[in-house]
Design an enzyme around this catalytic site. Structure first.
Site, PDB file in Angstrom:
ATOM      1  CE  LYS A  35      -2.554   1.425   3.759  1.00  0.00           C
ATOM      2  NZ  LYS A  35      -2.575   2.868   3.872  1.00  0.00           N
ATOM      3  CG  ASP A  63      -5.034   4.207   1.811  1.00  0.00           C
ATOM      4  OD1 ASP A  63      -6.148   4.671   1.523  1.00  0.00           O
ATOM      5  OD2 ASP A  63      -4.667   3.967   2.976  1.00  0.00           O
ATOM      6  CE  LYS A  65      -7.488   6.054   4.764  1.00  0.00           C
ATOM      7  NZ  LYS A  65      -6.082   5.639   4.702  1.00  0.00           N
ATOM      8  CG  HIS A  67     -13.352  13.693   1.850  1.00  0.00           C
ATOM      9  ND1 HIS A  67     -13.416  13.723   3.221  1.00  0.00           N
ATOM     10  CD2 HIS A  67     -14.590  14.022   1.410  1.00  0.00           C
ATOM     11  CE1 HIS A  67     -14.640  14.052   3.596  1.00  0.00           C
ATOM     12  NE2 HIS A  67     -15.364  14.247   2.510  1.00  0.00           N
ATOM     13  N   PRO A  70     -17.085  15.714  -6.897  1.00  0.00           N
ATOM     14  CG  PRO A  70     -19.303  15.035  -7.224  1.00  0.00           C
ATOM     15  CD  PRO A  70     -18.475  16.088  -6.542  1.00  0.00           C
ATOM     16  CG  ASN A  71     -15.209  17.973 -12.656  1.00  0.00           C
ATOM     17  OD1 ASN A  71     -15.636  17.115 -13.443  1.00  0.00           O
ATOM     18  ND2 ASN A  71     -14.493  19.018 -13.020  1.00  0.00           N
ATOM     19  CB  THR A  72     -11.642  17.252  -7.587  1.00  0.00           C
ATOM     20  OG1 THR A  72     -12.066  18.584  -7.852  1.00  0.00           O
ATOM     21  CG2 THR A  72     -10.185  17.254  -7.190  1.00  0.00           C
ATOM     22  CB  THR A 119      -9.570   1.823  12.346  1.00  0.00           C
ATOM     23  OG1 THR A 119      -8.425   2.171  11.566  1.00  0.00           O
ATOM     24  CG2 THR A 119     -10.399   0.825  11.577  1.00  0.00           C
ATOM     25  NE  ARG A 183      -1.869  -1.246  16.366  1.00  0.00           N
ATOM     26  CZ  ARG A 183      -1.777  -0.929  15.073  1.00  0.00           C
ATOM     27  NH1 ARG A 183      -1.817  -1.867  14.149  1.00  0.00           N
ATOM     28  NH2 ARG A 183      -1.632   0.319  14.687  1.00  0.00           N
TER      29      ARG A 183
END
Ligand code: C5P
Length: 256
Positions: A35, A63, A65, A67, A70-72, A119, A183
């Site tokens: 990752k 990864d 993420k 956020h 939509p266009n970007t 998490t 963990r």
């Protein structure tokens, strides 16, 4: 053993690319997916993907993420697809339109994983963030709702904690469930709050486990990987899900 190792995702959370590459060489027989996250990507850029592949990583999970609007997100997903990565993450809180358009932009070439609730957040964090409506008093409810949006938007999978994965997989068995916050020792206290052991996570329905620090900070990382593989194998057996066994059973049932 390959089908077990394939379920382990190792995050290359390093400041130096050379160090990350050394870890890929060291762990490539123990880990199915490497990752690349913000730490390496921000410093070394898109060529990181090629470099990581060049030392033997077969599958890459980018990864970052996403956020955004939509266009970007569409533009970012297209760029990720062009890099030839296997998985990319988009926050489900970006909303349905962003997720649907991310899925279309991936054209099935890169799998889209919807990030639900990190998490590292617990109930108190979620209350502070305003997730305290009647419907969403339980973290599991909120995660299930976000998983529903991911599924009905066409996402291939979701990132969820082991605490919610069973419910998510029961409702949406087709979604690939990626579970971080693993963990080996219950007593470890760090930024991950909704944690579980590899055995519990797989038993509850996880398809892939993201495991970083428990491997990276171990005295003997290979030994820890072998322990993780045993735990995964045991949990898969309990779920009756080992492919080799299934293949054997299928063969047996067609022969008789
Ligand atoms: O096992 P460890 O805590 O070191 O794993 C950290 C990795 O898990 C980081 O790369 C982080 O981005 C990722 N992670 C994630 N989703 C979460 C929590 C952590 O992908 N909800």
């Amino acid at each position: 053993m390959k089908e077990i190792a394939e379920r382990v995702i190792f995050p290359l959370d390093f400041q130096e690319l050379d160090e990350a590459l050394r870890w890929v060489e060291r762990l490539k027989d123990y880990v199915g997916i490497f990752k690349i996250g913000l730490e390496l990507f921000v410093k070394y850029g898109p060529s990181t993907v090629e470099r990581v592949k060049s030392v033997g990583a077969e599958r890459i999970f980018l990864d970052l993420k996403f956020h955004d609007i939509p266009n970007t997100i569409v533009g970012a997903v297209r760029s990720a697809v062009a890099l030839g990565v296997d998985f990319v993450t988009v926050h489900t809180l970006s909303g349905r339109t962003a997720l649907e358009r991310a899925v279309r932009a991936s054209s099935g070439r890169t799998k889209i994983l919807g990030v639900t609730i990190l998490t590292s957040l617990d109930k108190a964090d979620l209350l502070e963030l305003g997730f305290n409506g009647e419907l969403l008093t339980e973290t599991e409810e909120l995660v299930s709702r976000l998983a529903f949006i991911a599924r009905t938007s066409g996402c291939d999978g979701v990132v969820v904690s082991a605490k919610e994965v069973r419910r998510v997989k029961n409702s949406f068995p087709q979604l690939i469930a990626v579970v971080p916050g693993i963990r080996l020792d219950e007593g470890v206290k760090d930024d991950q709050l909704r944690t579980s052991s590899p055995f519990e996570a797989i038993l509850n329905g996880a398809d892939y486990l993201v495991i970083g620090r428990p491997i990276r900070e171990a005295e003997d990382p290979e030994k820890v990987c072998r322990e993780i593989h045993s735990a995964i194998e045991k949990a898969l057996k309990e779920r009756g899900l080992l492919q080799t066994e299934l293949a054997y059973q299928n063969k047996f049932s067609t022969e008789t």
